[in-house]
Write an enzyme that holds these catalytic residues in place. Sequence first.
Site, PDB file in Angstrom:
ATOM      1  N   TYR A  12       3.204  -6.244   4.025  1.00  0.00           N
ATOM      2  CA  TYR A  12       2.986  -5.563   4.063  1.00  0.00           C
ATOM      3  C   TYR A  12       0.836  -6.014   3.896  1.00  0.00           C
ATOM      4  O   TYR A  12       0.979  -4.590   5.036  1.00  0.00           O
ATOM      5  CB  TYR A  12       3.054  -5.510   2.405  1.00  0.00           C
ATOM      6  CG  TYR A  12       2.133  -3.957   1.709  1.00  0.00           C
ATOM      7  CD1 TYR A  12       2.685  -1.923   2.217  1.00  0.00           C
ATOM      8  CD2 TYR A  12       1.347  -4.092   1.548  1.00  0.00           C
ATOM      9  CE1 TYR A  12       2.251  -1.289   2.046  1.00  0.00           C
ATOM     10  CE2 TYR A  12       0.335  -2.640   0.856  1.00  0.00           C
ATOM     11  CZ  TYR A  12       0.965  -1.739   1.608  1.00  0.00           C
ATOM     12  OH  TYR A  12      -0.374  -0.781   0.927  1.00  0.00           O
ATOM     13  N   SER A  42       6.473  12.230  -1.828  1.00  0.00           N
ATOM     14  CA  SER A  42       5.825  11.243  -2.427  1.00  0.00           C
ATOM     15  C   SER A  42       4.303  10.752  -3.061  1.00  0.00           C
ATOM     16  O   SER A  42       3.621  11.237  -1.558  1.00  0.00           O
ATOM     17  CB  SER A  42       6.860  10.507  -3.060  1.00  0.00           C
ATOM     18  OG  SER A  42       6.524   9.301  -2.285  1.00  0.00           O
ATOM     19  N   GLY A  43       4.097  10.457  -3.749  1.00  0.00           N
ATOM     20  CA  GLY A  43       2.619   9.710  -3.836  1.00  0.00           C
ATOM     21  C   GLY A  43       1.484  10.336  -3.097  1.00  0.00           C
ATOM     22  O   GLY A  43       1.318  11.818  -3.723  1.00  0.00           O
ATOM     23  N   LEU A  44       0.635   9.486  -2.473  1.00  0.00           N
ATOM     24  CA  LEU A  44      -1.269  10.259  -1.895  1.00  0.00           C
ATOM     25  C   LEU A  44      -0.142  10.570  -0.858  1.00  0.00           C
ATOM     26  O   LEU A  44      -1.658  12.780  -0.223  1.00  0.00           O
ATOM     27  CB  LEU A  44      -1.174   8.560  -1.282  1.00  0.00           C
ATOM     28  CG  LEU A  44      -2.769   9.044  -0.509  1.00  0.00           C
ATOM     29  CD1 LEU A  44      -3.851  10.057  -1.277  1.00  0.00           C
ATOM     30  CD2 LEU A  44      -2.877   8.189   0.731  1.00  0.00           C
ATOM     31  N   GLY A  45       0.308  11.084  -0.014  1.00  0.00           N
ATOM     32  CA  GLY A  45       0.982  11.743   0.226  1.00  0.00           C
ATOM     33  C   GLY A  45       1.088  12.978   0.354  1.00  0.00           C
ATOM     34  O   GLY A  45       0.820  14.287   1.034  1.00  0.00           O
ATOM     35  N   GLY A  75       5.721  11.157   5.512  1.00  0.00           N
ATOM     36  CA  GLY A  75       5.601   9.997   4.333  1.00  0.00           C
ATOM     37  C   GLY A  75       4.726  11.012   2.632  1.00  0.00           C
ATOM     38  O   GLY A  75       4.079  10.696   1.878  1.00  0.00           O
ATOM     39  N   ALA A  76       4.915  13.343   3.323  1.00  0.00           N
ATOM     40  CA  ALA A  76       4.452  13.264   1.895  1.00  0.00           C
ATOM     41  C   ALA A  76       5.271  13.405   1.123  1.00  0.00           C
ATOM     42  O   ALA A  76       4.686  14.839   0.479  1.00  0.00           O
ATOM     43  CB  ALA A  76       3.949  14.709   2.986  1.00  0.00           C
TER      44      ALA A  76
HETATM   45  P1  NDP Z   1       4.565   6.277  -2.183  1.00  0.00           P
HETATM   46  O1  NDP Z   1       5.961   4.587  -1.790  1.00  0.00           O
HETATM   47  O2  NDP Z   1       4.794   7.079  -2.936  1.00  0.00           O
HETATM   48  O3  NDP Z   1       4.823   7.239  -0.873  1.00  0.00           O
HETATM   49  C1  NDP Z   1       5.101   6.273   0.487  1.00  0.00           C
HETATM   50  C2  NDP Z   1       5.928   7.699   1.234  1.00  0.00           C
HETATM   51  O4  NDP Z   1       6.296   6.741   2.970  1.00  0.00           O
HETATM   52  C3  NDP Z   1       6.999   8.042   0.667  1.00  0.00           C
HETATM   53  O5  NDP Z   1       7.057   9.369   1.116  1.00  0.00           O
HETATM   54  C4  NDP Z   1       8.285   7.328   1.268  1.00  0.00           C
HETATM   55  O6  NDP Z   1       9.872   8.610   2.162  1.00  0.00           O
HETATM   56  C5  NDP Z   1       7.423   6.975   2.779  1.00  0.00           C
HETATM   57  N1  NDP Z   1       7.749   6.794   4.094  1.00  0.00           N
HETATM   58  C6  NDP Z   1       8.654   5.144   3.930  1.00  0.00           C
HETATM   59  N2  NDP Z   1       9.308   4.724   4.235  1.00  0.00           N
HETATM   60  C7  NDP Z   1       9.683   5.881   5.841  1.00  0.00           C
HETATM   61  C8  NDP Z   1       9.871   5.773   6.816  1.00  0.00           C
HETATM   62  N3  NDP Z   1      10.701   4.621   7.151  1.00  0.00           N
HETATM   63  N4  NDP Z   1       9.883   6.855   7.129  1.00  0.00           N
HETATM   64  C9  NDP Z   1       9.266   8.030   6.622  1.00  0.00           C
HETATM   65  N5  NDP Z   1       8.529   8.580   5.630  1.00  0.00           N
HETATM   66  C10 NDP Z   1       8.496   6.960   5.152  1.00  0.00           C
HETATM   67  O7  NDP Z   1       3.558   5.715  -1.723  1.00  0.00           O
HETATM   68  P2  NDP Z   1       1.718   5.410  -2.109  1.00  0.00           P
HETATM   69  O8  NDP Z   1       1.614   6.935  -2.027  1.00  0.00           O
HETATM   70  O9  NDP Z   1       1.131   4.427  -2.977  1.00  0.00           O
HETATM   71  O10 NDP Z   1       1.167   5.272  -0.195  1.00  0.00           O
HETATM   72  C11 NDP Z   1       1.356   6.035   0.973  1.00  0.00           C
HETATM   73  C12 NDP Z   1      -0.436   5.186   1.219  1.00  0.00           C
HETATM   74  O11 NDP Z   1      -1.449   4.958   0.904  1.00  0.00           O
HETATM   75  C13 NDP Z   1       1.125   4.340   2.049  1.00  0.00           C
HETATM   76  O12 NDP Z   1       0.204   4.003   3.462  1.00  0.00           O
HETATM   77  C14 NDP Z   1      -0.459   3.012   1.063  1.00  0.00           C
HETATM   78  O13 NDP Z   1      -0.009   2.066   2.420  1.00  0.00           O
HETATM   79  C15 NDP Z   1      -1.287   3.636   1.079  1.00  0.00           C
HETATM   80  N6  NDP Z   1      -2.159   2.826  -0.667  1.00  0.00           N
HETATM   81  C16 NDP Z   1      -2.131   2.437  -1.285  1.00  0.00           C
HETATM   82  C17 NDP Z   1      -2.266   2.352  -2.049  1.00  0.00           C
HETATM   83  C18 NDP Z   1      -1.854   2.282  -4.011  1.00  0.00           C
HETATM   84  O14 NDP Z   1      -2.151   1.575  -4.548  1.00  0.00           O
HETATM   85  N7  NDP Z   1      -0.908   2.805  -4.012  1.00  0.00           N
HETATM   86  C19 NDP Z   1      -3.565   1.702  -2.243  1.00  0.00           C
HETATM   87  C20 NDP Z   1      -3.691   1.767  -0.967  1.00  0.00           C
HETATM   88  C21 NDP Z   1      -3.398   1.997   0.017  1.00  0.00           C
HETATM   89  P3  NDP Z   1      10.408   8.874   0.884  1.00  0.00           P
HETATM   90  O15 NDP Z   1      10.064   9.521  -0.650  1.00  0.00           O
HETATM   91  O16 NDP Z   1      11.659   9.004   1.106  1.00  0.00           O
HETATM   92  O17 NDP Z   1      10.654   7.215  -0.586  1.00  0.00           O
END
Ligand code: NDP
Length: 315
Positions: free
Chosen positions: A190, A12-15, A9-10
């Site tokens: 979740y 978007s977001g954190l990744g 999941g790199a």
């Molecule tokens: P995002 O939604 O920005 O990122 C999530 C990523 O997961 C995206 O790249 C998405 O892909 C990918 N993803 C979703 N479904 C699948 C799938 N079926 N197969 C492969 N990849 C998939 O969320 P965050 O960056 O916020 O979250 C990242 C992590 O951080 C998570 O584990 C979350 O639980 C954790 N976290 C987040 C917090 C927050 O406040 N945001 C707080 C605490 C923990 P695509 O781009 O294609 O949608």
Amino acid sequence: RKGVVVITGASSGLGLAAAKALAETEKWHVVMACRDFLKAEKAAQSAGMAKENYSIMHLDLASLDSVRQFVHGFRQSGRPLDVLVCNAAIYRPTARKPTYTADGSEMSVGVNHLGHFLLANMLLEDLKKSDYPSRRLIILGSITGNTNTLAGNVPPKAGLGDLRGLAGGLDGRNSSAMIDGGEFDGAKAYKDSKICNMLTMQELHRRFHEDTGITFTSLYPGCIATTGLFREHIPLFRLLFPPFQKFITKGFVSEDESGKRLAQVVADASLSKSGVYWSWNNNSASFENQLSEEASDAVKAQKLWEISEKLVGLA
Ligand code: NDP
């Protein structure tokens, strides 16, 4: 040589933020394991990541076949594996009905826990073979799955019960779509999946740390209120959540800062202890955090492991 880190999941977001932070050091090659190749490529480019510091490989955690194919493809690439980051997740707080993975399990637990569970177990073999000085397996946790915190007590609370729904495969027909066997609730699913992530990390630590020397950790990077994770929430929530976290709870953290935190857990020598759930204080200093009673229940962790092994075809 450069370290090789796989981050799920790199795109978007954190990744993405962590991928960028690691790529910028020129000490890491980041394998971005993503379900949408084009989105990941665009994301890497707009983050300014240099071509030689990353590659993108397809991985859809909603399909166990895709996980197996990813592992096969990664091995064919000939790269060693030094660090694995199980980061991808979906959050469906407004969903009224469950949706299902290709293998028929409820989506949030299927993607966030089961897909990663299979991936981590398979790639453990590759981590064992690496000659990198500090090999690590990191699974993202969350405060929302942690009922010993204020945020973890916002209803619906996480709770795995006796795991009867999971044991039935979370198929929504013969068994409930929820781990505890209850009515479907997207927000709870979740949170439950995040408890599974934290239990899995500790069970990995207990089973494999001593023999392999691999570091197993989890972390709560802070509330990154701006990421795509909240994409399915109602618009008013998406508008108010970031300022609420900034000014009221003061738990807000930018994507950049959260990426740096995750990069520390990947690379810093000071964060190499195994079995730890890392968090950061308001001055961005890391500390070993406590997990809630349920998220540190060793008996439950073992039961979860055994059921998950069966569901993903490892046992
Ligand atoms: P995002 O939604 O920005 O990122 C999530 C990523 O997961 C995206 O790249 C998405 O892909 C990918 N993803 C979703 N479904 C699948 C799938 N079926 N197969 C492969 N990849 C998939 O969320 P965050 O960056 O916020 O979250 C990242 C992590 O951080 C998570 O584990 C979350 O639980 C954790 N976290 C987040 C917090 C927050 O406040 N945001 C707080 C605490 C923990 P695509 O781009 O294609 O949608």
